[in-house]
Design an enzyme around this catalytic site. Structure first.
Site, PDB file in Angstrom:
ATOM      1  N   ARG A  74       0.822  -1.213   0.000  1.00 39.47           N
ATOM      2  CA  ARG A  74       0.000   0.000   0.000  1.00 39.47           C
ATOM      3  C   ARG A  74       0.854   1.261   0.000  1.00 39.47           C
ATOM      4  O   ARG A  74       0.526   2.247  -0.652  1.00 39.47           O
ATOM      5  CB  ARG A  74      -0.932  -0.015   1.218  1.00 39.47           C
ATOM      6  CG  ARG A  74      -2.003  -1.084   1.085  1.00 39.47           C
ATOM      7  CD  ARG A  74      -2.879  -1.132   2.305  1.00 39.47           C
ATOM      8  NE  ARG A  74      -3.579  -2.418   2.359  1.00 39.47           N
ATOM      9  CZ  ARG A  74      -3.921  -3.029   3.449  1.00 39.47           C
ATOM     10  NH1 ARG A  74      -3.644  -2.489   4.619  1.00 39.47           N
ATOM     11  NH2 ARG A  74      -4.563  -4.176   3.411  1.00 39.47           N
ATOM     12  N   ASP A  91     -12.740   4.627  15.654  1.00 41.16           N
ATOM     13  CA  ASP A  91     -11.878   4.373  14.501  1.00 41.16           C
ATOM     14  C   ASP A  91     -10.717   5.357  14.591  1.00 41.16           C
ATOM     15  O   ASP A  91     -10.771   6.331  15.363  1.00 41.16           O
ATOM     16  CB  ASP A  91     -12.643   4.557  13.186  1.00 41.16           C
ATOM     17  CG  ASP A  91     -12.004   3.786  12.039  1.00 41.16           C
ATOM     18  OD1 ASP A  91     -12.499   2.714  11.693  1.00 41.16           O
ATOM     19  OD2 ASP A  91     -10.982   4.257  11.506  1.00 41.16           O
TER      20      ASP A  91
END
Length: 627
Positions: A48, A156
């Site tokens: 990534r 989150d």
């Protein structure tokens, strides 16, 4: 915490310099941006980060470190690339159905009795799973929902995802897995979007929380963390499972993702549905009782044990003497919170000498808050009869070493069966926890290695097919390049012809311009030409003599900005009329021009509009009118 070591072996053809640069990048993100990627699985993290570097056209990791420091928005873009937000309403519908029918009823029953329900949705992304849980809970509570204080903590690390989640607004395509009945009951249409019903939205509390670094939320009845742990390395996965166990209440439900096949192989959980990764928190009640039984058996069978005491000697046996003789940590706490007894194993385990503990209030001892939940459980026993277990409480010694302790807490009664004190017995399970964790780790490593080997074989087969396909594509590309080369040769010929035509037209244009200039300059009367914005485009020598302004100073200038005096002021009104109504055929202005003898002579300048073939105004022509 160490950076990613040789786990990059599963990334093919990684030079040593790139490995070192990759580790420096991870360290930089931790020290300068306070985010620790070092325990993520390096292979996927590598891919990534390389993808993000390709987007910004940066080659090396050290160069990318400099790029991050120069561009303030790049760290956020990198985090968004690394942190994959893949979610949806009721993802794996059968798993949610199993949660609804098999795992949730005991939780709802306990919540209804207690009047409150705490849920933690970890890694909530943009909120779809959080609102899915809220819908399931609302359906399970039914009419009793108003009487239960429901709190769904959705956390989150992605701030942008949390902003979206807080809005509670979704497109129709995001709700494709939501039934029409649920859509009508729990959502409100807002234009082309659907908004979560206000009552449901009030249950949900969204906030930033890093499950890998921040403390867990306590007293949770339902913990949802689906397909988050798969991105972490095994040691971090194990720590997070332990944190989840601490966060959950006894009997609480852990809901993992289907891909997290071996995440909950831990003695603190029993499966509700192994297929859909639903587990219920439980405690290993056998461990402390087994130790007590072994101790009793050893006393009963030991050689050289003293003879039973006579009836008259029993008065000399005190509770303190028994407690001090026990080989495991025991403390006796009065109902007034004063410590009555404290044996040597307790001094060794809690690192508090008996002389510093006995007689003091238990709440003043640091073990009361180092061992999370211990004080609360002691107070629970004071208020209600019975005993309580507190399993796998983890706290640190003063040296920093983590200790795993199971506590057993019970009332002690006097001869009249009245509550007299609270006894707290502990069992040090650190060695057993390490051994158990090591077994789990080795098992997961073996399973991971098997899966990776199978995946590698499949990738090799796929790579072979891709190479064959690539070879065919290269052959096709070679043919296309030959065709493109022929087209380029044709294009070059066309460009050369166009260039010759352009040169010919340029020569014609120069001849026309020279002809126009010779015509204008040969006229004896002053001639001036203005465009539609009153900018001078022609100014012949006669005009120079009439107004005393050279052509170089007049051409490309605004006519009204020239130092002409009266003629410019008089001409403004005339030219405005010509450009305004579109009907006037000409306008004349009169002004006086100085003569050499000191007098003046009257001059008349006539302006006419210039039109193209479609009668569109192009400019104005000014010519002296002979008297």
């Amino acid at each position: 915490m160490s950076s990613a070591p040789d786990e990059l072996d599963d990334v093919a053809d990684v030079p040593a310099a790139d490995r070192a640069g990759f580790r420096r990048l991870l360290d930089m993100l931790y020290t300068e941006h306070h985010f620790d990627f070092r325990e993520y699985k390096p292979a996927s993290l590598w891919r990534r980060m390389r993808a993000r570097m390709a987007q910004v056209r940066v080659e090396g990791f050290d160069t990318y470190i400099d790029y991050l420091r120069l561009h303030a928005t790049e760290p956020t873009a990198l985090f968004n690339t690394v942190l994959i937000n893949v979610t949806g309403f009721f993802r794996d519908a059968e798993a949610w159905g199993t949660l609804r029918t098999e795992a949730l009823p005991p939780v709802i029953a306990a919540a209804t009795a207690a009047g409150r329900l705490r849920v933690w949705s970890a890694g909530c992304s943009t909120g779809e799973e959080t609102y899915s849980a809220a819908i399931v809970i609302a359906d399970a509570l039914g009419p009793q929902a108003a009487a239960v204080d429901v709190k769904i903590y959705a956390t989150d690390i992605d701030e942008e995802a949390l902003v979206t989640a807080r809005q509670g607004v979704f497109r129709a395509d995001q709700l494709k897995d939501v039934s029409n009945d649920v859509l009508e009951r729990q959502f409100v249409r807002d234009g082309h979007f659907f908004r979560v019903r206000r009552e449901l939205r009030r249950w949900c509390i969204f906030g930033r929380h890093n499950i890998a670094q921040d403390p867990p939320l306590p007293q949770i009845s339902l913990l949802i963390c689906r397909n988050v742990l798969i991105y972490f390395r095994a040691p971090l996965q194990e720590r997070l499972i332990a944190r989840f166990h601490y966060a959950l209440r006894e009997g609480g439900v852990l809901f993992l993702g289907r891909s997290e096949s071996s995440m909950a192989r831990w003695r603190g959980f029993v499966p509700v549905s192994q297929k859909w990764r639903l587990f219920r928190r439980s405690s290993d009640h056998a461990m402390l009782s087994d130790a007590v039984a072994m101790r009793q058996e050893g006393v009963a069978m030991g050689e050289g044990r003293p003879a039973p005491a006579a009836i008259g000697d029993t008065a000399r046996i005190t509770a303190g003497g028994i407690i001090r003789a026990l080989p495991y940590p025991v403390m006796l706490i009065g109902l007034d919170d004063a410590v009555r007894e404290w044996n040597e194993p307790a001094s060794a385990l809690y690192e508090i000498p008996a002389e510093n503990a006995v007689g003091r209030q238990f709440r003043d001892l640091d073990i009361s808050y180092r061992a999370e939940g211990l004080r609360a459980r002691i107070e629970d026993v004071k208020r209600a009869a019975g005993s309580v277990r507190l399993d796998n409480v983890v706290f640190n010694r003063r040296s920093g070493e983590a200790v795993h302790v199971d506590f057993w807490i019970a009332r002690v009664y006097d001869e009249r069966s009245r509550s007299a004190a609270i006894i707290v017995a502990g069992w040090d399970g650190t060695a057993a926890a390490r051994f158990r964790d090591e077994i789990v780790r080795l098992g997961e490593q073996h399973a991971t290695a098997t899966e990776e080997l199978q995946s590698t074989n499949e990738e090799l087969e796929t790579t072979n097919e891709e190479l064959q396909s690539t070879n065919e594509e290269l052959e096709t590309m070679n043919e296309e390049l030959q065709s493109t080369n022929e087209e380029l040769v044709t294009t070059v010929d066309e460009l050369q012809a166009a260039n010759a035509e352009l040169a010919e037209r340029s020569a014609d244009l120069r001849r026309i311009l020279l002809y126009h200039a010779s015509v204008v300059n040969s006229v004896q009367d002053p001639i001036i030409v203005l465009d539609q914005r009153f900018v001078v485009t022609s100014w012949n020598p006669a005009a120079e003599r009439l107004f005393g302004v050279p052509a170089t100073a007049a051409i490309s200038r605004d006519f009204f900005s020239l130092a002409l005096g009266t003629p410019a002021r008089t001409a403004r009104a005339a030219l405005t009329r010509l450009s305004g109504d579109g009907e006037s055929l000409s306008e004349e202005i009169q002004f006086d021009v100085p003569r050499p003898d000191g007098g003046t002579r009257a001059e008349t300048l006539r302006f006419v509009p210039l039109f193209d073939n479609e009668r569109a105004l192009q400019g104005f022509l000014g010519v002296r009118q002979s008297g």
